[in-house]
Enzyme design. Structure first.
Site, PDB file in Angstrom:
ATOM      1  N   LYS A 268       0.848  -1.192   0.000  1.00 25.22           N
ATOM      2  CA  LYS A 268       0.000   0.000   0.000  1.00 25.22           C
ATOM      3  C   LYS A 268       0.886   1.246   0.000  1.00 25.22           C
ATOM      4  CE  LYS A 268      -3.317   2.554   2.942  1.00 25.22           C
ATOM      5  NZ  LYS A 268      -4.190   2.509   4.131  1.00 25.22           N
ATOM      6  N   LYS A 280     -10.259  12.398   8.597  1.00 23.87           N
ATOM      7  CA  LYS A 280      -9.781  11.930   9.901  1.00 23.87           C
ATOM      8  C   LYS A 280      -9.800  13.079  10.908  1.00 23.87           C
ATOM      9  CE  LYS A 280      -6.532   8.383   8.325  1.00 23.87           C
ATOM     10  NZ  LYS A 280      -7.200   7.226   8.934  1.00 23.87           N
ATOM     11  N   ASP A 291       1.484   5.956   5.844  1.00 23.43           N
ATOM     12  CA  ASP A 291       0.521   5.074   5.190  1.00 23.43           C
ATOM     13  C   ASP A 291       1.063   4.424   3.908  1.00 23.43           C
ATOM     14  OD1 ASP A 291      -1.888   3.869   5.634  1.00 23.43           O
ATOM     15  OD2 ASP A 291      -3.087   5.387   4.602  1.00 23.43           O
ATOM     16  N   ARG A 354      -7.763  -0.308   0.654  1.00 23.85           N
ATOM     17  CA  ARG A 354      -8.282  -1.506  -0.012  1.00 23.85           C
ATOM     18  C   ARG A 354      -8.666  -1.205  -1.467  1.00 23.85           C
ATOM     19  NH1 ARG A 354     -12.729  -1.996   4.602  1.00 23.85           N
ATOM     20  NH2 ARG A 354     -10.961  -1.045   5.656  1.00 23.85           N
TER      21      ARG A 354
END
Ligand code: BES
Ligand code: ZN
Ligand code: ZN
Length: 503
Positions: A268, A280, A291, A354
């Site tokens: 990712k 967020k 991330d 995802r």
């Protein structure tokens, strides 16, 4: 009770560290006798081996300290400081490799206190494996991310070279460890680099540079190609970004490869995750430069495999973008069509990982991989379940593969815990208006994320949710603060075993 003793301090050693080096290199040195700053490693029942290495005065001081149950004694000599260290098990009576790594990390602050730049490690009764593990812990703990200080040199620790020698030590094993530490530190650098210095384009450029330096090949797909391919997940997450997405294809294919079809590693690469319109909170956003830690692990693993010439064909895939917000942003409730053709109702734009991974998993099908492993800082649920001590993993690969990966996890101390991918968890992803939705009910979020990914695979596959161990707020042993590079040592160990003749 004190565990260390210093005879008296010395401050002769000079400080010398090039600014470009932010961790210690490991070198093999052809020398038998201790010379310069030296660490003598021994174990409780092998201290007799010190007799040839210490003077009578040193030896008697050491024996006195031993009676007080001290684990470490330090002597000044004209040619440098000498540390005598008894390695012992922390939890079990037997000395584990992790104990040895932690002992290495424990020594680093002392070396830096004396401004020691080079140190030799000598064996006085341990195995080559234990010596290498101590060295690994020392080298990994010396990593620093200091390039954004206006005076990095002032922040830098002193240690920059660790020498290993002795009949037990193979020069090849030293070079291999040096390459592995380098790969871990490369991954840490990538994770630690703030978003302002590492957007998706810069990440792809870094992959090219690292590929050239390490010897693996790199192909970068730009936005046009990503559009032509209709990678709808990656494009949707990228919608609000001022920086185009990248899809990186890394490949290490040596002539000696033992596998007929490649192992595909997928990482990712969300260079920054604001959450998108499902924004967020500030507390959640502060660390979101991390991330792309999955991408960093894949880059590090390819680098270590190539530098060490592992006889295995490995492909790395990295979908890279930030997850930003502006008036063009993907809206919660929207439906997108993925690269595979599947339609997805995006209930929450913060479940973006995802979406980009799904496109990469679909892309992986063209390789008909023997095995695909994806790594991702995917869910807060994984952190809540296991904290930063373990990786949540799940997948459809055979039990023997899972066992081998778990064993690599134990050896490298990048430990894994398996979670189920039962059909019932997948029911939560049913949408009323599309083939799938990108969110479950809230419980077991790491599993519903896994179920989502599973949908895009048709090969043996494992999913590693590294959200817990990828990023630490404070150092833990040789795992330095912020990016840990978790996954690199694990994957390297696994790939090396996979390629080994016994398998
Ligand atoms: N990148 C985050 C997961 C994460 C959280 C990584 C904390 C590292 C530290 C991911 O994209 C995310 O936001 N996940 C959400 C999903 C939720 C909206 C279903 C989460 O887990 O909170
Ligand atoms: Zn998110
Ligand atoms: Zn994310």
């Amino acid at each position: 009770m004190a565990t260390f003793a210093f005879l008296f301090p010395s401050s002769k050693a000079k400080l010398r560290i090039p600014t470009t080096v932010n961790y210690a290199s490991i070198r093999y040195r052809l020398s038998e006798a201790p010379d310069g700053h030296t660490i003598l490693l021994t174990s409780k029942d092998q201290t007799g081996r010190l007799e040839a290495l210490l003077s009578d005065a040193e030896l008697s001081f050491f024996r006195q300290m031993q009676e007080k149950d001290l684990r470490q004694v330090c002597f000044p000599r004209s040619e440098g400081m000498v540390w005598v260290r008894i390695l012992q098990g922390v939890e079990e009576p037997a000395l584990s490799l992790e104990d040895a790594r932690l002992a290495g990390a424990e020594l680093l602050p002392q070396l830096n206190t004396y401004k020691i730049d080079e140190v030799s490690i000598h064996n006085a009764g341990l195995s080559a494996e234990q010596l290498l593990a101590f060295t690994e812990g020392l080298a990994l703990s010396s990593y620093q991310f200091i390039r954004h200080f206006s005076e990095p040199d002032k922040k830098a620790g002193s240690l920059h070279t660790i020498y290993l020698s002795g009949p037990e030590i193979q020069p090849e094993a030293v070079a291999e460890l040096d390459n592995l530490v380098d790969a871990v530190c490369t991954a840490r650098d990538l994770v630690n680099e703030p978003h302002g210095f590492l957007n998706a384009v810069q990440l792809a450029d870094a992959v090219k540079t690292i590929g050239q330096a390490s010897g693996f090949s790199v192909e970068i797909l730009g936005k046009e190609k990503i559009e032509t391919l209709k990678m709808g997940g990656l494009l949707a997450v990228n919608k609000a970004s001022t920086v185009p997405p990248r899809f990186c294809v890394l490949e290490w294919q040596p002539a000696s490869a033992k596998n007929a079809k490649p192992i595909v590693l997928i990482g990712k690469g969300v260079v920054y995750d604001t959450g998108g319109l499902s924004l967020k909170t500030p507390e959640g956003m502060e660390y979101m430069k991390c991330d792309m830690a999955g991408a960093a692990s894949v880059i590090g693993a390819l680098s270590a495999a190539a530098r060490n010439q592992l006889p295995i064909h490995v492909v790395g895939l990295i979908p890279a973008t930030d997850n930003a917000v502006n008036d063009a942003a993907l809206s919660p409730g929207d439906v997108i069509r993925m690269y595979s053709g599947t339609t997805v109702e995006v209930v929450n734009t913060d479940a973006e990982g995802r979406l980009i991974l799904a496109d990469a998993l679909h892309y992986a099908k063209k390789y008909e991989p023997e095995l695909a492993i994806d790594l991702a800082t995917l869910t807060g649920a994984a952190i809540r379940a296991l904290g930063n001590q373990a990786i949540c993993y799940m997948g459809t690969a055979p039990a023997t593969t899972k066992k081998a990966l778990e064993e690599s996890g134990r050896c490298t101390y990048e430990r894994l815990v398996e979670l189920p991918l039962w059909r019932e968890y997948g029911e939560e992803l049913k949408s009323n208006i599309a083939d799938l939705k990108n969110l479950g009910t809230g419980n077991a979020g790491m599993i519903t994320a896994g179920k989502f990914l599973e949908h895009f695979t048709n090969y043996p596959w494992l999913h590693l949710d590294i959200a817990g161990p990828a990023y630490l707020r404070s150092a833990n042993g040789y795992r330095t603060r912020e990016g840990t590079g978790v996954g690199v040592r694990l994957l390297y160990h696994f790939l090396k075993n996979y390629a080994s003749p016994e398998n």
